[in-house]
Motif scaffolding. Structure first.
Motif, PDB file in Angstrom:
ATOM      1  N   TYR A 297      85.289  57.801  48.218  1.00 32.38           N
ATOM      2  CA  TYR A 297      84.427  58.914  48.615  1.00 32.38           C
ATOM      3  C   TYR A 297      85.274  60.019  49.246  1.00 32.38           C
ATOM      4  N   THR A 298      85.160  61.218  48.700  1.00 35.31           N
ATOM      5  CA  THR A 298      85.789  62.400  49.281  1.00 35.31           C
ATOM      6  C   THR A 298      84.690  63.423  49.580  1.00 35.31           C
ATOM      7  N   GLY A 299      85.084  64.636  49.998  1.00 34.94           N
ATOM      8  CA  GLY A 299      84.098  65.672  50.312  1.00 34.94           C
ATOM      9  C   GLY A 299      84.296  66.903  49.469  1.00 34.94           C
ATOM     10  N   GLY A 300      83.210  67.488  48.978  1.00 33.91           N
ATOM     11  CA  GLY A 300      83.251  68.712  48.199  1.00 33.91           C
ATOM     12  C   GLY A 300      82.472  69.829  48.870  1.00 33.91           C
ATOM     13  N   GLN A 301      82.634  71.045  48.339  1.00 31.10           N
ATOM     14  CA  GLN A 301      81.887  72.198  48.836  1.00 31.10           C
ATOM     15  C   GLN A 301      81.274  72.940  47.658  1.00 31.10           C
ATOM     16  N   ALA A 302      80.023  73.356  47.825  1.00 29.88           N
ATOM     17  CA  ALA A 302      79.313  74.097  46.788  1.00 29.88           C
ATOM     18  C   ALA A 302      78.596  75.277  47.434  1.00 29.88           C
ATOM     19  N   LEU A 303      78.406  76.338  46.652  1.00 30.22           N
ATOM     20  CA  LEU A 303      77.764  77.554  47.144  1.00 30.22           C
ATOM     21  C   LEU A 303      76.562  77.878  46.265  1.00 30.22           C
ATOM     22  N   PHE A 304      75.406  78.085  46.936  1.00 35.16           N
ATOM     23  CA  PHE A 304      74.174  78.440  46.249  1.00 35.16           C
ATOM     24  C   PHE A 304      73.751  79.857  46.637  1.00 35.16           C
ATOM     25  N   PRO A 319      88.655  68.222  46.381  1.00 31.35           N
ATOM     26  CA  PRO A 319      88.000  67.791  47.626  1.00 31.35           C
ATOM     27  C   PRO A 319      88.649  68.454  48.831  1.00 31.35           C
ATOM     28  N   PHE A 320      87.840  68.802  49.822  1.00 28.55           N
ATOM     29  CA  PHE A 320      88.391  69.403  51.035  1.00 28.55           C
ATOM     30  C   PHE A 320      88.737  68.350  52.080  1.00 28.55           C
ATOM     31  N   ILE A 321      88.273  67.116  51.890  1.00 29.55           N
ATOM     32  CA  ILE A 321      88.618  66.010  52.773  1.00 29.55           C
ATOM     33  C   ILE A 321      88.606  64.735  51.947  1.00 29.55           C
ATOM     34  N   ARG A 322      89.533  63.836  52.271  1.00 29.00           N
ATOM     35  CA  ARG A 322      89.652  62.583  51.528  1.00 29.00           C
ATOM     36  C   ARG A 322      90.290  61.545  52.440  1.00 29.00           C
ATOM     37  N   PRO A 323      90.165  60.256  52.121  1.00 31.20           N
ATOM     38  CA  PRO A 323      90.799  59.232  52.958  1.00 31.20           C
ATOM     39  C   PRO A 323      92.327  59.328  52.909  1.00 31.20           C
ATOM     40  N   GLY A 336      87.624  53.189  50.501  1.00 28.29           N
ATOM     41  CA  GLY A 336      87.867  54.311  51.397  1.00 28.29           C
ATOM     42  C   GLY A 336      86.781  55.366  51.335  1.00 28.29           C
ATOM     43  N   THR A 337      86.389  55.877  52.513  1.00 29.02           N
ATOM     44  CA  THR A 337      85.416  56.961  52.576  1.00 29.02           C
ATOM     45  C   THR A 337      85.784  57.954  53.669  1.00 29.02           C
ATOM     46  N   THR A 338      85.510  59.202  53.390  1.00 27.98           N
ATOM     47  CA  THR A 338      85.352  60.246  54.402  1.00 27.98           C
ATOM     48  C   THR A 338      83.954  60.807  54.148  1.00 27.98           C
ATOM     49  N   PHE A 339      82.943  60.108  54.651  1.00 25.30           N
ATOM     50  CA  PHE A 339      81.545  60.395  54.322  1.00 25.30           C
ATOM     51  C   PHE A 339      80.993  61.370  55.354  1.00 25.30           C
ATOM     52  N   VAL A 340      80.882  62.657  54.971  1.00 29.78           N
ATOM     53  CA  VAL A 340      80.567  63.731  55.909  1.00 29.78           C
ATOM     54  C   VAL A 340      79.056  63.828  56.130  1.00 29.78           C
ATOM     55  N   GLU A 341      78.660  63.877  57.414  1.00 31.27           N
ATOM     56  CA  GLU A 341      77.240  63.992  57.762  1.00 31.27           C
ATOM     57  C   GLU A 341      76.982  64.919  58.947  1.00 31.27           C
ATOM     58  N   GLY A 342      77.943  65.033  59.873  1.00 27.84           N
ATOM     59  CA  GLY A 342      77.734  65.822  61.079  1.00 27.84           C
ATOM     60  C   GLY A 342      78.672  67.013  61.133  1.00 27.84           C
ATOM     61  N   LEU A 343      78.135  68.220  61.330  1.00 27.27           N
ATOM     62  CA  LEU A 343      78.948  69.433  61.414  1.00 27.27           C
ATOM     63  C   LEU A 343      78.377  70.316  62.500  1.00 27.27           C
ATOM     64  N   VAL A 344      79.239  70.742  63.456  1.00 32.32           N
ATOM     65  CA  VAL A 344      78.791  71.647  64.518  1.00 32.32           C
ATOM     66  C   VAL A 344      79.842  72.717  64.779  1.00 32.32           C
ATOM     67  N   PRO A 345      79.398  73.951  65.062  1.00 40.26           N
ATOM     68  CA  PRO A 345      80.309  74.956  65.610  1.00 40.26           C
ATOM     69  C   PRO A 345      80.418  74.713  67.113  1.00 40.26           C
ATOM     70  N   PHE A 346      81.646  74.653  67.622  1.00 41.00           N
ATOM     71  CA  PHE A 346      81.826  74.305  69.031  1.00 41.00           C
ATOM     72  C   PHE A 346      83.064  74.992  69.562  1.00 41.00           C
ATOM     73  N   ARG A 347      82.856  75.966  70.457  1.00 39.98           N
ATOM     74  CA  ARG A 347      83.951  76.671  71.140  1.00 39.98           C
ATOM     75  C   ARG A 347      84.973  77.237  70.162  1.00 39.98           C
ATOM     76  N   GLY A 348      84.477  77.933  69.171  1.00 35.07           N
ATOM     77  CA  GLY A 348      85.350  78.662  68.259  1.00 35.07           C
ATOM     78  C   GLY A 348      85.877  77.874  67.087  1.00 35.07           C
ATOM     79  N   ARG A 349      85.471  76.612  66.964  1.00 36.31           N
ATOM     80  CA  ARG A 349      85.938  75.802  65.853  1.00 36.31           C
ATOM     81  C   ARG A 349      84.765  75.041  65.237  1.00 36.31           C
ATOM     82  N   TRP A 350      84.986  74.574  64.015  1.00 38.67           N
ATOM     83  CA  TRP A 350      84.061  73.638  63.396  1.00 38.67           C
ATOM     84  C   TRP A 350      84.539  72.215  63.689  1.00 38.67           C
TER      85      TRP A 350
END
Length: 373
Positions: A297-304, A319-323, A336-350
């Motif tokens: 499992y890796t991570g991808g990005q898509a734009l709608f 992929p933008f992230i991988r094991p 192996g997984t980098t299974f993305v579920e949580g994303l927050v902006p916090f003090r100038g960073r993601w």
């Protein structure tokens, strides 16, 4: 003194990290880096005990695995709602009971956990949907009126169902049941569903549910990503194609890193360029990307399209992230997984939180270079 320590920790989070050597499109988020110190940020703890209302038994609720988290900023801290498995059942994926734990951090990397889970199978009206498998894989958003909306999977070891719960404090939750229970006279009640990523706008350090064309939108499901709409964030209706079937807005691509399956990740984000969706990608055993292990499992990005959330306009080729780390390839999911579920902006960073090998929680960081509204 606490704020100074937190600020210094954020600096360390930004600098003391390994580059992922992965691609991030100009319209996306990244590149991400994984902090050297502190990862993984949540690991199993056999000492934690909880008296389950199902049988009135004492269980070590996070003994076996802790993974697949949702993330939200509340006050001056990051909070994670993470999936925790006990050691009951057979030693195989999906055979344990899952509950959701809550942890807080002033710097986004060092967390203090509550002793007991905050969402779990109970003797309530959702018992038939949540027992014995439990509650799994949360995503969370905020609302304009100060509530938190949680999407999660109910697993009774028969049909996985995407469900909704709400809270005002992250501790006490009201369960609203399956997200599609009332859609089309119950047509979708027995449809396998999971992974609900609600569309949000960025307001400071908060992701707030956003309407497009008067509706709330949610990307969900696997192995294809579907889309649904809602008027109230609790009751959802899948968007259908011309044949009356759920509309597929993102599908696997033979030969690519996402050749086996695609699955919704953290809440989708409304940006100036469009709707950004981070998604989880499985590599096929046959006709997959030969540079990656089968079923990793890796991570991808898509734009709608920002005015039409069903229209895909761009998709990353890598992929933008991988094991890459041992803890991402050791655990109950050995591929192996980098299974993305949580994303927050916090003090100038993601800050991106993800499950590693279905066993632990990891974090990766990126600069906030994408403009949002």
């Amino acid at each position: 003194m606490r704020s100074l320590r937190a600020a210094l920790a954020i600096v360390a989070l930004a600098t003391a990290a390994r580059s992922l050597d992965a691609q991030s499109p100009a319209w996306g988020i990244g590149p991400f880096a994984k902090p050297r110190v502190g990862n993984p940020v949540i690991v199993p703890d056999p000492r934690s005990s909880f008296r389950s209302p199902m049988g009135d038994t004492l269980v070590h609720w996070e003994e076996y695995a802790t993974f697949n988290p949702a993330a939200v900023v509340r006050g001056d801290s990051v909070y994670l709602l993470y999936r925790a498995e006990d050691a009951s059942g057979e030693v195989k994926i999906g055979a344990h009971t899952s509950r959701l734990g809550l942890a807080a951090s002033a710097d986004g990397i060092h967390f203090t956990r509550r002793a007991s889970p905050v969402l779990f199978p109970d003797r309530d009206e959702q018992r038939a949907n949540e027992w014995p498998g439990g509650v799994e894989d949360p995503r969370i958003v905020e609302t304009d009126d100060g509530r938190y909306v949680l999407t999660y999977t109910q697993w009774n070891r028969d049909v996985p169902r995407l469900a909704v719960a709400t809270s005002t404090d992250l501790v006490a939750w009201t369960k609203h049941g399956p997200a599609f229970a009332s859609a089309d006279s119950g047509r979708y009640l027995r449809m396998e569903s999971k992974s609900g990523a609600i569309l949000c706008s960025v307001r400071g350090d908060h992701l707030v549910a956003a309407r497009v064309n008067g509706k709330y939108w949610m990307y969900f499901n696997v192995p294809h990503i579907l889309v649904a709409t809602s008027d109230d964030l609790s009751h959802w209706t899948p968007v259908e194609d011309d044949n009356g079937n759920p509309l597929r807005v993102l599908s696997p691509r033979p030969g690519w890193f996402d050749s086996w399956l695609v699955e919704g990740g953290p809440p989708a984000i409304l940006t100036e360029r469009g709707i950004l969706l981070l998604y989880n990608a499985g590599n096929a055993r046959a006709n997959g990307d030969p540079r990656l292990p089968p079923h990793v499992y890796t991570g991808g990005q898509a734009l709608f399209d920002r005015t039409n959330p069903t229209r895909l306009i761009a998709r990353a080729s890598e992929p933008f992230i991988r094991p890459t780390e041992p803890y991402e390839r050791s655990g109950q999911y050995a591929e192996g997984t980098t299974f993305v579920e949580g994303l927050v902006p916090f003090r100038g960073r993601w800050l991106l939180y993800y499950g590693t090998a279905d066993s632990r929680v990891g974090v990766a960081t990126a600069a906030r270079r994408t403009k949002q509204r």
